[in-house]
Design an enzyme around this catalytic site. Structure first.
Site, mmCIF file in Angstrom:
data_model
loop_
_atom_site.group_PDB
_atom_site.id
_atom_site.type_symbol
_atom_site.label_atom_id
_atom_site.label_comp_id
_atom_site.label_asym_id
_atom_site.label_seq_id
_atom_site.Cartn_x
_atom_site.Cartn_y
_atom_site.Cartn_z
ATOM 1 N N TYR A 7 0.831 -1.210 0.000
ATOM 2 C CA TYR A 7 0.000 0.000 0.000
ATOM 3 C C TYR A 7 0.862 1.256 0.000
ATOM 4 O O TYR A 7 0.689 2.145 -0.840
ATOM 5 C CB TYR A 7 -0.924 -0.017 1.210
ATOM 6 C CG TYR A 7 -1.894 1.132 1.276
ATOM 7 C CD1 TYR A 7 -2.959 1.214 0.385
ATOM 8 C CD2 TYR A 7 -1.767 2.125 2.239
ATOM 9 C CE1 TYR A 7 -3.868 2.264 0.447
ATOM 10 C CE2 TYR A 7 -2.666 3.176 2.314
ATOM 11 C CZ TYR A 7 -3.717 3.247 1.417
ATOM 12 O OH TYR A 7 -4.609 4.286 1.475
ATOM 13 N N GLU A 24 4.128 1.839 -0.688
ATOM 14 C CA GLU A 24 4.947 2.073 -1.874
ATOM 15 C C GLU A 24 4.091 2.175 -3.136
ATOM 16 O O GLU A 24 4.446 2.875 -4.083
ATOM 17 C CB GLU A 24 5.987 0.968 -2.030
ATOM 18 C CG GLU A 24 7.024 0.933 -0.909
ATOM 19 C CD GLU A 24 8.020 2.085 -0.966
ATOM 20 O OE1 GLU A 24 7.699 3.166 -1.509
ATOM 21 O OE2 GLU A 24 9.136 1.900 -0.462
ATOM 22 N N LYS A 49 1.182 3.638 -3.299
ATOM 23 C CA LYS A 49 0.697 5.025 -3.311
ATOM 24 C C LYS A 49 1.819 6.009 -3.630
ATOM 25 O O LYS A 49 1.596 7.030 -4.297
ATOM 26 C CB LYS A 49 0.068 5.361 -1.958
ATOM 27 C CG LYS A 49 -1.280 4.696 -1.710
ATOM 28 C CD LYS A 49 -2.384 5.294 -2.567
ATOM 29 C CE LYS A 49 -3.756 4.831 -2.134
ATOM 30 N NZ LYS A 49 -4.839 5.485 -2.899
ATOM 31 N N ASN A 102 -5.994 9.894 8.622
ATOM 32 C CA ASN A 102 -7.062 9.049 9.177
ATOM 33 C C ASN A 102 -8.424 9.730 9.082
ATOM 34 O O ASN A 102 -8.611 10.832 9.591
ATOM 35 C CB ASN A 102 -6.771 8.715 10.638
ATOM 36 C CG ASN A 102 -5.612 7.755 10.778
ATOM 37 O OD1 ASN A 102 -4.479 8.093 10.435
ATOM 38 N ND2 ASN A 102 -5.867 6.560 11.271
ATOM 39 N N ASN A 114 -12.810 -0.546 14.552
ATOM 40 C CA ASN A 114 -12.499 -1.603 15.525
ATOM 41 C C ASN A 114 -13.049 -1.280 16.898
ATOM 42 O O ASN A 114 -13.737 -2.087 17.536
ATOM 43 C CB ASN A 114 -10.977 -1.780 15.638
ATOM 44 C CG ASN A 114 -10.458 -2.913 14.779
ATOM 45 O OD1 ASN A 114 -11.203 -3.513 14.009
ATOM 46 N ND2 ASN A 114 -9.179 -3.195 14.900
ATOM 47 N N THR A 153 -0.236 7.986 18.449
ATOM 48 C CA THR A 153 -1.215 9.021 18.128
ATOM 49 C C THR A 153 -1.662 8.949 16.675
ATOM 50 O O THR A 153 -0.945 8.481 15.798
ATOM 51 C CB THR A 153 -0.654 10.436 18.387
ATOM 52 O OG1 THR A 153 0.383 10.710 17.449
ATOM 53 C CG2 THR A 153 -0.128 10.564 19.806
ATOM 54 N N ARG A 154 -2.892 9.426 16.471
ATOM 55 C CA ARG A 154 -3.437 9.613 15.134
ATOM 56 C C ARG A 154 -4.218 10.938 15.153
ATOM 57 O O ARG A 154 -4.511 11.491 16.217
ATOM 58 C CB ARG A 154 -4.379 8.470 14.736
ATOM 59 C CG ARG A 154 -3.729 7.108 14.661
ATOM 60 C CD ARG A 154 -2.752 6.994 13.503
ATOM 61 N NE ARG A 154 -2.216 5.657 13.388
ATOM 62 C CZ ARG A 154 -1.113 5.238 13.994
ATOM 63 N NH1 ARG A 154 -0.439 6.051 14.793
ATOM 64 N NH2 ARG A 154 -0.672 3.998 13.800
ATOM 65 N N PRO A 173 3.020 3.117 12.560
ATOM 66 C CA PRO A 173 3.571 4.422 12.929
ATOM 67 C C PRO A 173 3.249 4.796 14.375
ATOM 68 O O PRO A 173 2.141 4.552 14.857
ATOM 69 C CB PRO A 173 2.879 5.385 11.957
ATOM 70 C CG PRO A 173 2.385 4.534 10.848
ATOM 71 C CD PRO A 173 2.058 3.210 11.454
ATOM 72 N N GLN A 221 3.456 8.002 15.506
ATOM 73 C CA GLN A 221 2.776 9.291 15.456
ATOM 74 C C GLN A 221 2.303 9.550 14.037
ATOM 75 O O GLN A 221 2.980 9.207 13.075
ATOM 76 C CB GLN A 221 3.733 10.425 15.867
ATOM 77 C CG GLN A 221 4.114 10.434 17.333
ATOM 78 C CD GLN A 221 5.013 11.624 17.640
ATOM 79 O OE1 GLN A 221 6.060 11.801 17.027
ATOM 80 N NE2 GLN A 221 4.609 12.447 18.579
#
Length: 323
Positions: free
Chosen positions: A149, A151, A153, A178, A194, A214-215, A278, A280
């Site tokens: 996904y 690479e 993109k 997000n 989820n 974090t998101r 990730p 952050q």
């Protein structure tokens, strides 16, 4: 709508979470909308309100295959976006990003049409710069489980800018952070879906690691508005432009909001972090503010309440909601 302003607009991946909302907005504005989807992750149910609209057309097609239609604008949203879905068939995911981009760009060339690429914050990988500005080139593992996904993109962005430089094509590239809201797939493995589904079913709430990663969560209506504004910009604006919510939130904080909104008594459980997840993720939206005159307007709790109401309804329809 005045005839000169009515456009033929194609939305690739139009039966998906974001695509269906975009089709709805464009149809409501009076455009002729062609929704193209192979229904690998999209759902016909997402389009129920549109199927009877005279200006809306649904086409079953895979963007990895060439397509010949007459259009004025193309939004390329075609690609599974959740880890569960894009890792199920990683080769197909890469093909969708790369071959899909080539086919949409060639279609735009034949029609002298504008084409917008829905890229992703995943092009930044597990970032060392925070928040992430568009100039940051990212830190992506090219051989990891997520790279089909990430690479894919990144390569799609390369193709868009090479077509722009080599052929003078009118391109627009946005990097989506997000996003959540109604019509998310209940089993897509993303954070918000989820947490909400687990809470509504009274299951344990799964946090990966300590839940402190974090998101930044942007409600779908805000996101669609930004995409449409980007398409309307002048030819000198190509992007990439980050679109997302700059307000950061830990996964644990999000879980608590979901518990509060649902009234669930679910307990939190911790599992190991997935590979290359990730720590952050937060956009620098300076460009979006200046160029698009845009920033999110829907508060997180307000958006979660709307999303919970959606999931509560569809789970009830399936006989699996909380009593």
């Amino acid at each position: 709508m005045h005839r000169k302003s009515r456009k033929k607009i194609m939305v690739a991946g139009g039966a998906g979470f974001l695509g269906s909302h975009l089709c709805e907005r464009l149809t409501a504005q009076g455009h002729d909308v062609l929704c193209v989807d192979n229904f690998i992750t999209g759902a016909r149910d997402n389009l129920d309100t549109l199927l009877s609209e005279p200006g809306f057309t649904l086409m079953h097609h895979d963007v990895t295959e060439p397509l010949s239609v007459d259009v004025d604008e193309i939004y390329n949203l075609a690609c599974p976006a959740s880890p569960i879905h894009y890792q199920r068939d990683p080769v197909r995911t890469t093909k969708t990003s790369i071959l899909g981009a080539i086919n949409m760009l060639d279609l735009a060339r034949r029609n002298d049409a504008r084409v917008l690429q829905a890229s992703t914050s995943e092009v930044y990988g597990d970032p060392e710069v925070h928040p992430q500005p568009e100039e940051y080139r990212g830190r992506v593992n090219p051989i990891g489980l997520r790279s089909c996904y990430d690479e894919g993109k990144r390569c799609a962005e390369t193709l868009f800018f090479d077509y722009h430089r080599q052929h003078g094509l009118a391109i627009k590239v946005v990097r989506i952070f997000n996003t959540y809201g109604p019509r998310m797939h209940p089993n897509d493995g993303r954070v918000v879906s989820n947490l909400i589904v687990q809470a509504l079913r009274g299951e344990s709430i799964t946090l990966y690691g300590d839940g402190q990663q974090t998101r930044s969560f942007c409600y779908v209506d805000d996101l669609i508005e930004a995409m449409m504004r980007m398409m309307r910009t002048g030819p000198e604006i190509t992007g990439p432009i980050n679109i997302g919510n700059p307000s950061e939130c830990t996964i644990r904080q999000m879980a608590q909001i979901v518990l509060d909104v649902t009234g669930s008594s679910s307990t939190l459980v911790h599992l190991p972090l997935p590979p290359d997840d990730p720590k952050q993720r937060c956009p620098d939206i300076t460009r979006a503010r200046e160029i698009l005159e845009w920033e999110p307007t829907v508060a997180l709790r307000q958006g979660i309440e709307k999303t919970v109401a959606y999931f509560d309804r569809i789970l009830a329809d399936r006989g699996s909601a909380r009593s």
